[in-house]
Design an enzyme around this catalytic site. Structure first.
Site, PDB file in Angstrom:
ATOM      1  N   ASP B 298       0.826  -1.194   0.000  1.00 55.86           N
ATOM      2  CA  ASP B 298       0.000   0.000   0.000  1.00 55.86           C
ATOM      3  C   ASP B 298       0.863   1.249   0.000  1.00 55.86           C
ATOM      4  O   ASP B 298       0.672   2.180  -0.788  1.00 55.86           O
ATOM      5  CB  ASP B 298      -0.858  -0.021   1.260  1.00 55.86           C
ATOM      6  CG  ASP B 298      -1.983   0.958   1.164  1.00 55.86           C
ATOM      7  OD1 ASP B 298      -2.412   1.451   2.211  1.00 55.86           O
ATOM      8  OD2 ASP B 298      -2.427   1.227   0.041  1.00 55.86           O
ATOM      9  N   ASP B 401     -10.002  -0.977   4.127  1.00 53.17           N
ATOM     10  CA  ASP B 401      -9.373  -0.657   5.398  1.00 53.17           C
ATOM     11  C   ASP B 401     -10.141  -1.262   6.544  1.00 53.17           C
ATOM     12  O   ASP B 401      -9.557  -1.868   7.442  1.00 53.17           O
ATOM     13  CB  ASP B 401      -9.329   0.859   5.603  1.00 53.17           C
ATOM     14  CG  ASP B 401      -8.204   1.466   4.830  1.00 53.17           C
ATOM     15  OD1 ASP B 401      -8.224   2.679   4.628  1.00 53.17           O
ATOM     16  OD2 ASP B 401      -7.306   0.710   4.435  1.00 53.17           O
TER      17      ASP B 401
END
Lengths: 200, 483
Positions: B298, B401
C-alpha cells in the site's frame, strides 16, 4: 459464575468510568482523541491556543481517565470473561468473593488514576515536586497493599480511603473550592443554571 | 434540506470525492472532483468465487495532482485486479489505503487550526464505524465456532502450514503471501487497463455481482452459523424472507439511494463479513505476513510515482469523470448552501453522499482550480451569493481498510489463548494508527495510504502483548495484584 456475576462485576468495575466517559468526553471529539492518544497532544493543543490552562487540566483529566480505563480493563477483562464460564469460585479454599473483590479493586484503581493524573499534571505544571512524589508513593502503596490479597478488608478499605483523599486533593488542585462545591450542590451555580436555561 | 454550516469551512474535513477504500481525503474546496473508481475485490471461498468489496475513490481535479493520481491509480488498480480474476481480495487494500489530503499549499494559521479542529470531528466519525466493525467481528469470532475452525484454504494460499518444521512453515507462509500480493498487483493492473479502455459497464456489472454474492450468500452462511451456535431453529420460508429482505435492501442502499445510516450499517456489515471470511480461510502465519506485506504494498503503490494506483488517479483526473458508486464508507453528507440551482440535488446529496451527479454538480461552482479563490472562506453563517457554498464533507474510508483492520483484530481474538488483553491492545493500536494517519493527512495534504501505520502498530502490539504482557497480566489477575 453466572450472567448476574458477570454483569454485576462489569458494572461495578467500569460503571463510573463509563459514566465519566459518556458525560464528559463522548460529546467532544477532541477529548476522545486525547483519550486514545494520551499524552501525545502537543499538536492537538495547538487547536486551543488561547486556553492553555483549562486545556491542560482537561488533558490531565482525560489522560488520567484513559490510563485508568486501560489499566482497569487490562487487569480485569480476562477475569470477567472467566466469570461467564463454568466453575466454582474458591473451590480450593480461596475466598468466594474473588470476582467482587476484583471488581471493586478495579473501580478504585480507575478512579485513582483519574485523580493521580490531575494531581500529577498540575504538579508538573507548577513544578511542585512534592506532589509528584506523593502521587508516585501512593501508587506504590496501593499496589503494595494488594499483596496482602487474601485479606480483602484491609486492602479495599485502605485503598478507598486513599482514593477519597486523592479525590479531595485533585478537586482542589483542579480549581474547585468549598464555595463552588456548595453552589453546585445547592444548584446555585450560575453557570449551571444558565446551562439549564439555555434552551429557553 | 440545506444546512448553513456555521463553523464549517470547506477547507477542513475530507473530501467526499476522494475516497477509495482506505482513502481518506480532505476536501478541497473548490477543486473539481472527479469520480471515484470502484475497486472490487473478489475473494474466494472454498465453494466458489467470492466477490470482493470495491472501494470508491474519487479523484480530484488536477491541482492536487499527487492525491488524485494516487487515488485514481489506487482505485483503478483495484478494480482491474478484481474483475479480472475473481480472486483477489487484496485489491481492497490497494484502494483502501489511501489517505488523501485536500488542499495543498493552503495558508497556515486559521485554516490549519480549523483543519485540525474538524479533522478531530472526522476522526471521531471514523472511530465509530471502525469500532463497530471490529466489535462485530470479535463478537462473532468469540461466539461462533465456525469462523475459527480450519476448513481448507483459499486458492490464493495454496501452501499448507501443517508442516513438520518451523522453517518450512515460515517459507510456506511467505510463498502464500507472495502469491496473494502478485494476484493483487495483477488485478490492480487489470483494473487500470479496464479503466483506461473505458469498460465501465463491465466494472459496474462486476460490482453488482460482487455485492449480490456478499449480501446474499455470505449472509446466509453467517446466519446459518449463528443459528447453529445458539441452537435456534428457523424454517426455510422465514430464512428466505429474512435473507431476501436483508439482501435486497442492502443492494438498494448501497448501489442506489437509501438513508445514510442504513448505508453505513450495510457497509459495516459487509466489511465484517469479508473480514470473517479472511479470518477463517487464511492460515495463521500467512495472515500475519499478508497483513504486513499489504501495508508495505500500500505504501509503495500510493507514494511511488510509477505505482498503478497513481496512474489510475492520473487517468481519472485527466478525464475528470465521475466514478461508479463506491463501496466506501461515508460518514457524513454533502450539502450546499446558497446555490439555488443545486437545491434539488443537494437534497439528493443528503441521501447519496457520493452520488456522482450530486457531487459533480456541487463542484461545478468550484470549477476553478485555483485554491486561493476557493479558499477564501465565506463568512460563516452568512449566506451570500452563489459562490458561497458551504459543504460538509464527511470522512470517507475505503471498505478494504475496515476489512483489514478487522482481520487484524479478529485474528488477535481468534488465535492462541483467545486473550482479551491482546484483542484490546490491537484495537487501541489500530485506532491510534488511524488517528495519526488522519493527522498526517491534515499535515501533508496529499494522498497517503491508510493501512501502514495502523497495521504496523497493530502487529507490534499484537506480538508484544501476546508474548510479553499476557503472561504477566494473567499472573497478576489470578493473584489479584494490581499495578
Amino acid at each position: 459464575m453466572t450472567a448476574a456475576v458477570f454483569f454485576g462485576c462489569a458494572f461495578i468495575a467500569f460503571g463510573p468510568a463509563l459514566a465519566l466517559y459518556i458525560f464528559t468526553i463522548a460529546t467532544e471529539p477532541l477529548r476522545v482523541i486525547f483519550l486514545i492518544i494520551g499524552k501525545a497532544s502537543e499538536g492537538l493543543k495547538s487547536i486551543n491556543p488561547d486556553e492553555t490552562a483549562p486545556s491542560m487540566r482537561l488533558l490531565a483529566y482525560v489522560s488520567g481517565l484513559g490510563f485508568g480505563i486501560m489499566s482497569g480493563v487490562f487487569a480485569f477483562v480476562n477475569t470477567l470473561s472467566d466469570s461467564l464460564g463454568p466453575g466454582t469460585v474458591g473451590i480450593h479454599g480461596d475466598s468466594p468473593q474473588f470476582f467482587l473483590n476484583s471488581a471493586f479493586m478495579t473501580l478504585v484503581i480507575i478512579l485513582l488514576h483519574v485523580f493521580w493524573g490531575i494531581i500529577f499534571f498540575d504538579g508538573c505544571e507548577k513544578k511542585k515536586w512534592s506532589a509528584l512524589l506523593v502521587v508516585l508513593l501512593t501508587h506504590l502503596l496501593v499496589s503494595a497493599l494488594t499483596f496482602i490479597s487474601p485479606h480483602y478488608g484491609i486492602n479495599l478499605v485502605s485503598t478507598y480511603i486513599i482514593m477519597v483523599l486523592m479525590g479531595i486533593w485533585a478537586f482542589f488542585v483542579a480549581g474547585g473550592s468549598c464555595r463552588s462545591l456548595k453552589f453546585c450542590l445547592l444548584c446555585q451555580d450560575k453557570d449551571f443554571l444558565l446551562f439549564n436555561q439555555r434552551s429557553r | 434540506m440545506i444546512f448553513p454550516s456555521r463553523d464549517f469551512k470547506v477547507l477542513s474535513g475530507f473530501s467526499s470525492d476522494l475516497e477509495a477504500r482506505g482513502v481518506l481525503c480532505s476536501p478541497e474546496p473548490g477543486t473539481p472532483q472527479g469520480r471515484a473508481m470502484l475497486t472490487f475485490m473478489a475473494s474466494d471461498s472454498e465453494e466458489e468465487v467470492c466477490d470482493e468489496r470495491t472501494s470508491l475513490m474519487s479523484a480530484e481535479s488536477p491541482p492536487p495532482r499527487c492525491c488524485q493520481e494516487a487515488r485514481q491509480g489506487l482505485e483503478d488498480g483495484e478494480n482491474a485486479a478484481q474483475w479480472r480474476s475473481q480472486d483477489s481480495e487484496e485489491d481492497l487494500d490497494d484502494a483502501d489505503r489511501y489517505v488523501c489530503s485536500g488542499v495543498p499549499g493552503q495558508p497556515l494559521g486559521l485554516e490549519e487550526e480549523l483543519t485540525l479542529k474538524y479533522g478531530a470531528k472526522h476522526v471521531i466519525m471514523l472511530f465509530v464505524p471502525v469500532t463497530l466493525c471490529m466489535i462485530v467481528v470479535v463478537a462473532t469470532i468469540k461466539s461462533v465456532r465456525f469462523y475459527t475452525e480450519k476448513n481448507g484454504q483459499l486458492i490464493y494460499t495454496p501452501f499448507t502450514e501443517d508442516t513438520p518444521s518451523v522453517g518450512q512453515r515460515l517459507l510456506n507462509s511467505v510463498l502464500n503471501t507472495l502469491i496473494m500480493i502478485s494476484v493483487i498487483v495483477a488485478m490492480t493492473i487489470f483494473l487500470v487497463v479496464l479503466y483506461k479502455y473505458r469498460c465501465y459497464k463491465f466494472i459496474h456489472g462486476w460490482l453488482i455481482m460482487s455485492s449480490l454474492m456478499l449480501l446474499f450468500l455470505f449472509t446466509y452462511i453467517y446466519l446459518g452459523e449463528v443459528l447453529k451456535t445458539y441452537n435456534v431453529a428457523m424454517d426455510y420460508p422465514t430464512l428466505f424472507l429474512t435473507v431476501w429482505n436483508f439482501g435486497a435492501v442492502g443492494m438498494v442502499c448501497i448501489h442506489w439511494k437509501g438513508p445514510l445510516v442504513l448505508q453505513q450499517a450495510y457497509l459495516i456489515m459487509i466489511s465484517a463479513l469479508m473480514a470473517l471470511v479472511f479470518i477463517k480461510y487464511l492460515p495463521e502465519w500467512s495472515a500475519w505476513v499478508i497483513l504486513g506485506a499489504i501495508s508495505v504494498y500500500d505504501l509503495v503503490a500510493v507514494l511511488c510515482p510509477k505505482g498503478p494506483l497513481r496512474m489510475l488517479v492520473e487517468t481519472a483526473q485527466e478525464r475528470n469523470e465521475p466514478i461508479f458508486p463506491a463501496l466506501i464508507y461515508s460518514s457524513a453528507m454533502v450539502w450546499t448552501v446558497g446555490m439555488a440551482k443545486l437545491d434539488p440535488s443537494s437534497q439528493g446529496a443528503l441521501q447519496l453522499p457520493y452520488d456522482p451527479e450530486m457531487e459533480e454538480d456541487s463542484y461545478d461552482s468550484f470549477g476553478e482550480p485555483s485554491y486561493p479563490e476557493v479558499f477564501e472562506p465565506p463568512l460563516p453563517g452568512s449566506p451570500e451569493g452563489e459562490l458561497e457554498e458551504e459543504e460538509e464533507r464527511g470522512v470517507k474510508l475505503g471498505l478494504g481498510d475496515f476489512i483489514f483492520y478487522s482481520v487484524l483484530v479478529g485474528k488477535a481474538a481468534a488465535t492462541g489463548s483467545g486473550d482479551w488483553n491482546t484483542t484490546l491492545a490491537c484495537f487501541v493500536a489500530i485506532l491510534i494508527g488511524l488517528c495519526l494517519t488522519l493527522l498526517l493527512l491534515a499535515v501533508f495534504k496529499k494522498a497517503l495510504p491508510a493501512l501502514p501505520i495502523s497495521i504496523t502498530f497493530g502487529l507490534i502490539f499484537y506480538f508484544s502483548t501476546d508474548n510479553l504482557v499476557r503472561p504477566f497480566m494473567d499472573t497478576l489477575a489470578s493473584h489479584q495484584l494490581y499495578i
